[in-house]
Write an enzyme that holds these catalytic residues in place. Sequence first.
Site, PDB file in Angstrom:
ATOM      1  N   LYS A  57     -19.356 -32.259  28.824  1.00  8.81           N
ATOM      2  CA  LYS A  57     -18.238 -33.103  28.372  1.00  8.81           C
ATOM      3  C   LYS A  57     -16.943 -32.689  29.078  1.00  8.81           C
ATOM      4  O   LYS A  57     -16.883 -31.603  29.678  1.00  8.81           O
ATOM      5  CB  LYS A  57     -18.100 -32.956  26.857  1.00  8.81           C
ATOM      6  CG  LYS A  57     -17.837 -31.521  26.417  1.00  8.81           C
ATOM      7  CD  LYS A  57     -18.025 -31.343  24.917  1.00  8.81           C
ATOM      8  CE  LYS A  57     -17.764 -29.902  24.534  1.00  8.81           C
ATOM      9  NZ  LYS A  57     -17.894 -29.686  23.084  1.00  8.81           N
ATOM     10  N   ARG A 151     -16.150 -30.611  10.152  1.00 12.11           N
ATOM     11  CA  ARG A 151     -15.518 -31.318  11.261  1.00 12.11           C
ATOM     12  C   ARG A 151     -16.257 -32.618  11.539  1.00 12.11           C
ATOM     13  O   ARG A 151     -15.714 -33.692  11.394  1.00 12.11           O
ATOM     14  CB  ARG A 151     -15.509 -30.421  12.504  1.00 12.11           C
ATOM     15  CG  ARG A 151     -14.675 -30.942  13.635  1.00 12.11           C
ATOM     16  CD  ARG A 151     -14.716 -30.020  14.841  1.00 12.11           C
ATOM     17  NE  ARG A 151     -16.020 -30.028  15.510  1.00 12.11           N
ATOM     18  CZ  ARG A 151     -16.233 -29.500  16.720  1.00 12.11           C
ATOM     19  NH1 ARG A 151     -15.242 -28.910  17.375  1.00 12.11           N
ATOM     20  NH2 ARG A 151     -17.418 -29.537  17.276  1.00 12.11           N
ATOM     21  N   TYR A 273      14.700 -22.463  35.989  1.00 12.70           N
ATOM     22  CA  TYR A 273      15.342 -23.192  34.882  1.00 12.70           C
ATOM     23  C   TYR A 273      15.711 -22.255  33.742  1.00 12.70           C
ATOM     24  O   TYR A 273      14.943 -21.347  33.394  1.00 12.70           O
ATOM     25  CB  TYR A 273      14.384 -24.248  34.328  1.00 12.70           C
ATOM     26  CG  TYR A 273      14.211 -25.456  35.209  1.00 12.70           C
ATOM     27  CD1 TYR A 273      15.303 -26.256  35.558  1.00 12.70           C
ATOM     28  CD2 TYR A 273      12.952 -25.812  35.672  1.00 12.70           C
ATOM     29  CE1 TYR A 273      15.130 -27.381  36.355  1.00 12.70           C
ATOM     30  CE2 TYR A 273      12.765 -26.937  36.465  1.00 12.70           C
ATOM     31  CZ  TYR A 273      13.869 -27.712  36.809  1.00 12.70           C
ATOM     32  OH  TYR A 273      13.686 -28.819  37.594  1.00 12.70           O
TER      33      TYR A 273
HETATM   34  C1  PLP Z   1     -18.585 -28.427  23.106  1.00 15.22           C
HETATM   35  C2  PLP Z   1     -19.772 -28.289  22.269  1.00 15.22           C
HETATM   36  C3  PLP Z   1     -20.781 -27.373  22.617  1.00 15.22           C
HETATM   37  C4  PLP Z   1     -20.616 -26.360  23.721  1.00 15.22           C
HETATM   38  O1  PLP Z   1     -19.880 -25.291  23.187  1.00 15.22           O
HETATM   39  P1  PLP Z   1     -19.474 -23.966  24.034  1.00 15.22           P
HETATM   40  O2  PLP Z   1     -18.756 -23.130  23.048  1.00 15.22           O
HETATM   41  O3  PLP Z   1     -18.562 -24.444  25.120  1.00 15.22           O
HETATM   42  O4  PLP Z   1     -20.703 -23.366  24.545  1.00 15.22           O
HETATM   43  C5  PLP Z   1     -21.948 -27.392  21.879  1.00 15.22           C
HETATM   44  N1  PLP Z   1     -22.098 -28.218  20.814  1.00 15.22           N
HETATM   45  C6  PLP Z   1     -21.131 -29.077  20.426  1.00 15.22           C
HETATM   46  C7  PLP Z   1     -21.343 -29.940  19.242  1.00 15.22           C
HETATM   47  C8  PLP Z   1     -19.933 -29.132  21.122  1.00 15.22           C
HETATM   48  O5  PLP Z   1     -18.965 -29.941  20.718  1.00 15.22           O
END
Ligand code: PLP
Length: 396
Positions: A57, A151, A273
């Site tokens: 992702k 979540r 800045y």
């Molecule tokens: C992003 C995600 C992962 C991967 O998690 P990492 O901590 O980056 O290994 C796995 N499962 C879900 C549901 C996620 O949202």
Amino acid sequence: MPTMTPDDTAATGRRPAAPADLSTQAVLEVDLDAVVANYRLLAARLGDRTVCAPAVKADAYGLGMAHVAPALYAAGARLFFVAHLAEGLALRALLPEAEIAVLNGLVGPEVADIHAAGLTPVLNDMGAIALWRAEGHGRPAFVHIDTGMNRLGLDPDAAKALIERPDLLDGIALRGWMSHMACADTPGHPLNVQQLSLFHLLLRNLPQAPGSLANSSSIFLGAPYHFEIARPGCALYGINPTPAAANPMRAAVRLLAPVLQVRTVSHAGTVGYGATARVEPGQRLATISIGYADGFLRCLGNGVSLALDGRPVPVVGRVSMDLVTVDVSDLPEGSVVPGASRVEVLGETVTVDTLAAAAGTIGYEILTALGSRFRRDYHSSEFPECASSRRSAAPS
Ligand SMILES: *Cc1c(COP(=O)(O)O)cnc(C)c1O
């Protein structure tokens, strides 16, 4: 077409393109061999009973899904996780044969796209389950159960309702039950064991299907967390999944920012800045081509040290949109050359976790914040076809 020689400049008024080395653009080097080595390390830890299914992702955490996913596929990965439908469609164009699961669920209007691209939805609530029963044509789907994050996913009561009414799943090809760990990067956290036992309890009573609980860090919590499918993301990309111990993963990105200008301070004054950093006569400063618009977070001003020829060069003053100033007083005079010297902003010396700690954040945010103004160089000795730049173009 005749080649342009330097003499042509006068004649045409145009200048020949500068060699890539002289560009003011920062360069992001992505080491696909490192990503593949990380994948193999995780797969070896998981063993033969558990499928290692990369999370790609957010453009493979900022590294570039178009290169990373084909390299992982070439290394043997067959199941991938993305967050959004659009990411799933882009991945399908790259990997016609892979199994692609879409984490962020099923709302309704996207069902046709999911079917057309042969994606596997993750069902996060009873509404999505009902929808896939009606419109899934018996195709596979994961069901996500929330075991403690509050979540995403069915809450445990809804999962218990499914235990009593397994017929609510009739017509769905259950690809697996999944849940997500909240504190896996903290091995002693009590929530780890709580989530694990709840997941076990539910799996024992729900219709039979593969279980999937582990993200990267959970893989290092031990075999009881592995189940049939693991979903590592961050560790593939070099982030330390075991923050309390040495990083077992290989760094996968290197970000190099060219030096644009070097100055020796002649009068006491300030830098940048807000005039937040004082400098004294004799101090040497280099201005490099990177800024917060590139994901070099503004909160890194006046603190973190970057690296030049392996030596620390501390950031002086605030981070600007396109520029950062570093103190190079400790390097031999004349060794820092505008247009030739490049400062390591991210890599073996300045690790993603170092930068994250200095910014008060996590490596995930550093990588996913990486900007789009870099020249990106992909390297792979094992799968050179995955590194070719044709892949940055729209998939054919
Ligand atoms: C992003 C995600 C992962 C991967 O998690 P990492 O901590 O980056 O290994 C796995 N499962 C879900 C549901 C996620 O949202």
